[in-house]
Design a protein around this motif. Structure first.
Motif, PDB file in Angstrom:
ATOM      1  N   PHE A 143     -63.313  12.482  -2.802  1.00 41.90           N
ATOM      2  CA  PHE A 143     -62.440  11.376  -3.173  1.00 41.90           C
ATOM      3  C   PHE A 143     -61.517  11.736  -4.329  1.00 41.90           C
ATOM      4  N   ALA A 144     -61.928  12.663  -5.181  1.00 40.28           N
ATOM      5  CA  ALA A 144     -61.099  13.042  -6.328  1.00 40.28           C
ATOM      6  C   ALA A 144     -59.731  13.552  -5.891  1.00 40.28           C
ATOM      7  N   ALA A 145     -59.655  14.140  -4.691  1.00 43.57           N
ATOM      8  CA  ALA A 145     -58.369  14.632  -4.198  1.00 43.57           C
ATOM      9  C   ALA A 145     -57.456  13.502  -3.749  1.00 43.57           C
ATOM     10  N   PHE A 146     -58.030  12.343  -3.434  1.00 46.34           N
ATOM     11  CA  PHE A 146     -57.237  11.211  -2.941  1.00 46.34           C
ATOM     12  C   PHE A 146     -56.990  10.141  -4.003  1.00 46.34           C
ATOM     13  N   GLU A 147     -57.802  10.139  -5.037  1.00 47.23           N
ATOM     14  CA  GLU A 147     -57.675   9.087  -6.050  1.00 47.23           C
ATOM     15  C   GLU A 147     -56.275   8.995  -6.655  1.00 47.23           C
ATOM     16  N   PRO A 148     -55.601  10.150  -6.956  1.00 51.55           N
ATOM     17  CA  PRO A 148     -54.234  10.043  -7.502  1.00 51.55           C
ATOM     18  C   PRO A 148     -53.257   9.361  -6.552  1.00 51.55           C
ATOM     19  N   LEU A 149     -53.502   9.471  -5.261  1.00 50.21           N
ATOM     20  CA  LEU A 149     -52.607   8.828  -4.292  1.00 50.21           C
ATOM     21  C   LEU A 149     -52.653   7.309  -4.442  1.00 50.21           C
ATOM     22  N   PHE A 150     -53.853   6.769  -4.620  1.00 45.18           N
ATOM     23  CA  PHE A 150     -53.987   5.322  -4.781  1.00 45.18           C
ATOM     24  C   PHE A 150     -53.360   4.857  -6.097  1.00 45.18           C
ATOM     25  N   LYS A 151     -53.568   5.633  -7.170  1.00 46.33           N
ATOM     26  CA  LYS A 151     -52.964   5.271  -8.457  1.00 46.33           C
ATOM     27  C   LYS A 151     -51.443   5.273  -8.349  1.00 46.33           C
ATOM     28  N   GLN A 152     -50.909   6.295  -7.669  1.00 47.18           N
ATOM     29  CA  GLN A 152     -49.466   6.375  -7.501  1.00 47.18           C
ATOM     30  C   GLN A 152     -48.940   5.203  -6.679  1.00 47.18           C
ATOM     31  N   LYS A 153     -49.658   4.845  -5.618  1.00 34.27           N
ATOM     32  CA  LYS A 153     -49.194   3.756  -4.761  1.00 34.27           C
ATOM     33  C   LYS A 153     -49.252   2.423  -5.507  1.00 34.27           C
ATOM     34  N   HIS A 154     -50.268   2.209  -6.322  1.00 41.27           N
ATOM     35  CA  HIS A 154     -50.333   0.989  -7.116  1.00 41.27           C
ATOM     36  C   HIS A 154     -49.198   0.951  -8.140  1.00 41.27           C
ATOM     37  N   ALA A 155     -48.869   2.121  -8.705  1.00 44.22           N
ATOM     38  CA  ALA A 155     -47.763   2.182  -9.659  1.00 44.22           C
ATOM     39  C   ALA A 155     -46.440   1.860  -8.974  1.00 44.22           C
ATOM     40  N   GLU A 156     -46.275   2.354  -7.740  1.00 47.69           N
ATOM     41  CA  GLU A 156     -45.057   2.056  -6.984  1.00 47.69           C
ATOM     42  C   GLU A 156     -44.944   0.573  -6.674  1.00 47.69           C
ATOM     43  N   LEU A 157     -46.072  -0.052  -6.336  1.00 46.58           N
ATOM     44  CA  LEU A 157     -46.052  -1.493  -6.070  1.00 46.58           C
ATOM     45  C   LEU A 157     -45.700  -2.282  -7.323  1.00 46.58           C
ATOM     46  N   ALA A 158     -46.254  -1.856  -8.456  1.00 45.78           N
ATOM     47  CA  ALA A 158     -45.964  -2.549  -9.712  1.00 45.78           C
ATOM     48  C   ALA A 158     -44.504  -2.385 -10.111  1.00 45.78           C
ATOM     49  N   ALA A 159     -43.926  -1.223  -9.808  1.00 44.73           N
ATOM     50  CA  ALA A 159     -42.538  -0.950 -10.181  1.00 44.73           C
ATOM     51  C   ALA A 159     -41.549  -1.484  -9.152  1.00 44.73           C
ATOM     52  N   GLY A 160     -42.045  -1.962  -8.024  1.00 40.15           N
ATOM     53  CA  GLY A 160     -41.152  -2.473  -6.986  1.00 40.15           C
ATOM     54  C   GLY A 160     -40.599  -1.408  -6.076  1.00 40.15           C
ATOM     55  N   VAL A 161     -41.076  -0.163  -6.231  1.00 39.79           N
ATOM     56  CA  VAL A 161     -40.616   0.916  -5.358  1.00 39.79           C
ATOM     57  C   VAL A 161     -41.214   0.747  -3.964  1.00 39.79           C
ATOM     58  N   SER A 162     -42.444   0.277  -3.910  1.00 37.32           N
ATOM     59  CA  SER A 162     -43.105  -0.023  -2.641  1.00 37.32           C
ATOM     60  C   SER A 162     -43.370  -1.530  -2.578  1.00 37.32           C
ATOM     61  N   LYS A 163     -43.660  -2.014  -1.388  1.00 38.38           N
ATOM     62  CA  LYS A 163     -43.939  -3.437  -1.211  1.00 38.38           C
ATOM     63  C   LYS A 163     -44.958  -3.628  -0.100  1.00 38.38           C
ATOM     64  N   LEU A 164     -45.524  -4.816  -0.031  1.00 38.37           N
ATOM     65  CA  LEU A 164     -46.493  -5.173   1.000  1.00 38.37           C
ATOM     66  C   LEU A 164     -45.818  -6.018   2.066  1.00 38.37           C
ATOM     67  N   ILE A 165     -46.121  -5.729   3.326  1.00 34.13           N
ATOM     68  CA  ILE A 165     -45.669  -6.567   4.429  1.00 34.13           C
ATOM     69  C   ILE A 165     -46.871  -6.904   5.293  1.00 34.13           C
ATOM     70  N   ASP A 166     -46.780  -7.976   6.066  1.00 29.62           N
ATOM     71  CA  ASP A 166     -47.866  -8.324   6.974  1.00 29.62           C
ATOM     72  C   ASP A 166     -48.119  -7.187   7.950  1.00 29.62           C
ATOM     73  N   PHE A 167     -49.388  -6.960   8.260  1.00 33.52           N
ATOM     74  CA  PHE A 167     -49.736  -5.870   9.173  1.00 33.52           C
ATOM     75  C   PHE A 167     -48.964  -6.019  10.478  1.00 33.52           C
ATOM     76  N   PRO A 168     -48.122  -5.021  10.854  1.00 30.64           N
ATOM     77  CA  PRO A 168     -47.238  -5.181  12.010  1.00 30.64           C
ATOM     78  C   PRO A 168     -47.826  -4.792  13.363  1.00 30.64           C
ATOM     79  N   GLY A 169     -48.979  -4.141  13.418  1.00 32.62           N
ATOM     80  CA  GLY A 169     -49.542  -3.817  14.725  1.00 32.62           C
ATOM     81  C   GLY A 169     -50.195  -2.447  14.761  1.00 32.62           C
ATOM     82  N   GLU A 170     -50.985  -2.219  15.823  1.00 37.00           N
ATOM     83  CA  GLU A 170     -51.788  -0.999  15.942  1.00 37.00           C
ATOM     84  C   GLU A 170     -50.942   0.261  15.986  1.00 37.00           C
TER      85      GLU A 170
END
Length: 322
Positions: A143-170
């Motif tokens: 998991f240590a190899a993936f943990e930075p990815l989650f931190k980065q994605k949360h930072a992007e969401l906080a900064a508005g670089v990324s956003k959440l949308i309703d799950f669009p499908g399989e």
């Protein structure tokens, strides 16, 4: 007081021409209901059966439809109970089991003389293994190899670089995609080929930000995301904030790269922020393999600052100096 002459006229009216007509009694809705039901009772008394609503005989069909309407209304059944001498308004209790249904088949309509319903000689079916029972979450060893990815994605969401949308499908469950399942962020680290599983289903390696992972099927993840969305438990896809949605039709055609020259020529090395941006349909490693021998790279080795599309997790890759 009627005179004798007038009285004699009334007395001589043997045909009743001078009799006053009787006043017609107005029928109530209850009277009309009872009369309509008595017609059904008369039909049963005459034919020994209830009228059918699916016959071609118009008169009988009208009575059958009328009886169906009465049976669908508890108030009408209660109002007509005192006239139901043949039990036409008694609704039979439904069978409580298949066995009870077969026991009450007085006409042998369900009697299987052909043996089609006999399953005693059929092979027993192995119990089905549900994906949810197999793909339980376990602790992720790396998991240590993936943990930075989650931190980065949360930072992007906080900064508005990324956003959440309703799950669009399989069909949007792909390698490198991020989702939020019941409030927990998940990363699709790998989509295995169907051949590796011996079937048509694709199994994922799905990493969760709480340090667990699962090898659930693609469809299983989509089903859980749909279910969480239905229950308003938090079910989203994480995408670039500049996009309106996930672009499923985009095709990967190549790589964009940014290079920095490592030339020792003072005319080149003295220039700050000197970069080369290029595009290749092959690999970046192959493109810069002989950089020191090519004029396009100023006859010097180069350092790859970054190249796109990104690798898993949304980070651009870096390559060693060539």
């Amino acid at each position: 007081m009627i005179s004798d002459d007038l009285q004699s006229i009334f007395d001589s009216d043997d045909s009743g021409l001078l009799d006053a007509p009787e006043k017609t009694v107005k029928l109530t809705s209850s009277d009309r209901l009872e009369r309509s039901f008595l017609e059904i009772v008369s039909f049963y008394r005459e034919h020994g059966r209830i009228p059918r609503s699916d016959t071609r005989e118009i008169a009988e069909r009208k009575l059958g439809a009328r009886l169906d309407g009465i049976l669908a209304n508890d108030e009408k059944i209660a109002a007509l109970a005192h006239l139901d001498e043949f039990g036409l308004l008694v609704v039979p209790e439904p069978p409580r089991s298949i066995d009870e249904l077969l026991e009450n088949d007085d006409l042998d309509l369900l009697d299987d003389t052909s043996g089609l319903l006999d399953t005693s000689d059929l092979p027993s079916r192995a119990p089905r293994s549900e994906p949810d029972a197999i793909a339980q979450r376990v602790k992720s060893a790396d998991f240590a190899a993936f943990e930075p990815l989650f931190k980065q994605k949360h930072a992007e969401l906080a900064a508005g670089v990324s956003k959440l949308i309703d799950f669009p499908g399989e069909k949007y469950v792909k390698e490198g995609a991020f989702f939020v399942l019941a409030g927990v962020m998940a990363f699709v680290a790998e989509v295995r080929e169907p051949a590796e599983e011996g079937g048509a289903k694709e199994r994922l390696r799905c990493i969760f930000e709480n340090g667990t992972e699962s090898s659930m099927y693609r469809r299983s993840l989509a089903t859980r995301l749909y279910e969480a969305r239905r229950k308003n438990e938090g079910s989203y896809a994480v995408i670039n904030a500049e996009l309106d949605g996930i672009l499923d039709d985009d095709q990967h055609t190549g790589y964009i790269y940014v290079l920095k020259s490592l030339s020792d020529d003072p005319q080149i090395s003295s220039i700050e922020d000197l970069y080369k941006i290029g595009f290749t349909t092959g690999s970046v490693e192959k493109r810069i393999e002989h950089a020191a021998d090519q004029p396009t790279y100023l006859m010097a080795p180069v350092e790859v600052v970054v190249w796109f599309p990104p690798n898993r997790g949304g980070f651009p890759r870096r390559l060693p100096v060539r």
